[in-house]
Enzyme design. Structure first.
Site, PDB file in Angstrom:
ATOM      1  N   THR A 100       0.825  -1.212   0.000  1.00 32.49           N
ATOM      2  CA  THR A 100       0.000   0.000   0.000  1.00 32.49           C
ATOM      3  C   THR A 100       0.857   1.259   0.000  1.00 32.49           C
ATOM      4  O   THR A 100       0.513   2.262  -0.638  1.00 32.49           O
ATOM      5  CB  THR A 100      -0.947   0.005   1.220  1.00 32.49           C
ATOM      6  OG1 THR A 100      -1.838  -1.107   1.110  1.00 32.49           O
ATOM      7  CG2 THR A 100      -1.750   1.285   1.297  1.00 32.49           C
ATOM      8  N   SER A 317      46.068  -9.252  -6.327  1.00 33.52           N
ATOM      9  CA  SER A 317      46.483  -9.250  -4.931  1.00 33.52           C
ATOM     10  C   SER A 317      47.204  -7.963  -4.584  1.00 33.52           C
ATOM     11  O   SER A 317      47.888  -7.367  -5.412  1.00 33.52           O
ATOM     12  CB  SER A 317      47.404 -10.443  -4.652  1.00 33.52           C
ATOM     13  OG  SER A 317      47.942 -10.378  -3.346  1.00 33.52           O
TER      14      SER A 317
END
Length: 468
Positions: A100, A317
């Protein structure tokens, strides 16, 4: 000093910024539901604009909306359908009330935008009202599920298109690497010979099934309950409106929607959405499996399988120089895992419906539409960022074939199990390759060995029968 307007609802009055397109119902929902921090999926907002447009058009055609209201309201609905009003939908993706709050946010934004287009000020609801005009002959309970299905079908088509592109790439890889013989593995152990082409061919067949399943899922989503209003009885909506409104929605969206024969069933039950999302789970499983295989096949590169070379996309890395990770398959796998988790949310929400209504439509919408979007994006990046420029390390595949016991199975049909077992033992004792042993023993010549371990032989269904 910022100007405000005052709006009232059942609970009292509140001040709203004078130029805001939202109203008091939206304000209360924003205050009540600071939950996920996520906005409503844009596809649902756009679909809601189309639904409201169809409702307004039907009401105008039947004489329930005067032209001076319909004209600016239709333009506002079109703007929402085109994505121009997304910034004004403020409610959280998760909210109480079966949706709603979203419906009211949409109603208020459309009413106030229509007022602007009519030369009025936001909040002048005596001219165009969120409920009396925008929500006329409607309920959250029929507009929200209908908008969800419209959004889902649109996203479904996008996913299908991406799956077609992914399928084409996999089929191209199947042809491109049909000649590369490699080790086939079961339980991560060397097993028998296969080809890289067959590896990608299997992936292609899986994605082909996904594409077909996704295409067929539209049938389940096409049935809508628009016109059913509160619980599917059509209360407050004229019969002529109920019969016409889906026709107008079809004209606006270009989708083959159909009004449910049993509007009460379509309002309270969400099993069709579970079924559609189940199909998405199958797609997620296949994308996860393919992506994980790519990680294994590209592993190493110096101390792993190193059979394929994925495009380098970023440094892998912050502490290990030169390391490149399979980030695209990893990202796709995470998307697939999220889709699987969303299915749990969706299933629980669909099962939690009570009596004539499911109060958990916002969660259902959030999970289902995110799943469509995630799979579409995952399929796209897997195709474009990983598979399009994928290379095969043919030299390493050949080396592994020559030095693996997996090659022995390819020779069983010609030499028999006992001789092959002797070869395996001698490999362990001497470190010689299979090729060296069988040729030195005089059991096979070079040409025959090459033929038995060729891509053609490996791809042949079954093995040749031994002559008696």
């Amino acid at each position: 000093m910022k100007a405000y307007r005052k709006e009232k609802d059942l609970l009292g009055a509140r001040e709203i910024p004078a130029d805001a397109l939202y109203g008091i119902h939206t304000l209360r929902a924003v205050e009540n539901f600071p939950l996920s921090g996520r906005t409503v999926h844009p596809a649902l907002i756009h679909a809601y604009g189309a639904v409201k447009w169809a409702c307004a058009k039907t009401n105008a055609e039947l004489g329930y909306l005067p032209e001076e209201v319909y004209r600016p309201l239709a333009q506002a609905c079109e703007e929402m359908a085109d994505g121009k009003l997304d910034a004004h939908i403020l409610v959280d993706a998760l909210q109480g009330g079966a949706g709603t709050s979203l419906n009211m946010n949409v109603n208020e934004v459309l009413a106030n935008r229509a007022l602007q287009l009519a030369g009025k000020q936001p909040g002048q609801y005596e001219f165009i009202h969120p409920l009396e005009h925008v929500n006329l002959h409607q309920s959250t309970n029929d507009t929200f599920p209908t908008a969800l299905r419209v959004a889902a079908i649109r996203l479904l088509k996008q996913l299908e298109n991406e799956l077609v592109r992914l399928l084409e790439t996999l089929q191209n890889l199947e042809k491109k690497f049909a000649h590369v013989v490699k080790i086939g593995r079961t339980e991560l152990q060397d097993a028998v010979l296969t080809t890289m082409g067959r590896t990608f061919g299997a992936y292609a067949d899986a994605i082909s099934r996904d594409r077909w399943r996704v295409y067929k899922a539209e049938e389940r989503l096409r049935v809508v309950n628009l016109g059913g209003t509160a619980i599917g009885t059509g209360i407050t909506a004229p019969r002529r409106y109920i019969f016409k409104v889906v026709q107008h929605l079809n004209a606006i969206t270009g989708l083959g929607l159909a009004r449910a024969e049993n509007l009460i069933d379509a309002t309270q039950n969400s099993d069709a959405l579970v079924e559609a999302d189940g199909i998405l789970q199958t797609c997620a499983v296949n994308l996860h499996k393919i992506s994980n295989d790519l990680r294994w096949l590209s592993s190493g590169p110096h101390a792993g399988l190193n059979e394929i070379i994925l495009p380098a996309r970023q440094a892998g890395s912050s502490v290990m120089p030169g390391k490149i990770n399979p980030v695209i398959p990893e990202a796709v796998m995470q998307a697939a895992m999220t889709v699987m988790g969303n299915h749990t949310r969706l299933v629980q929400a669909c099962a939690a419906g009570n009596l004539e209504l499911n109060a958990f439509m916002p969660l259902i919408a959030d999970a289902l539409l995110e799943n469509f979007s995630l799979l579409t994006k995952a399929s796209h990046i897997l195709n474009r960022m990983a598979l399009k420029d994928l290379q095969v390390n043919e030299a390493n595949c050949k080396k592994q074939v020559e030095n693996s016991t997996a090659i022995l199975t390819a020779l069983v049909g010609r030499l028999g199990y006992e001789k092959i077992q002797q070869v395996a033992q001698k490999m362990q004792q001497t470190g010689q390759s299979v090729r060296e042993i069988v040729i030195s023993e005089g059991w096979l010549d070079e040409s025959t060995f090459n033929e038995l371990t060729s891509a053609e032989a490996v791809n042949r269904l079954g093995t040749e029968e031994r002559t008696k």
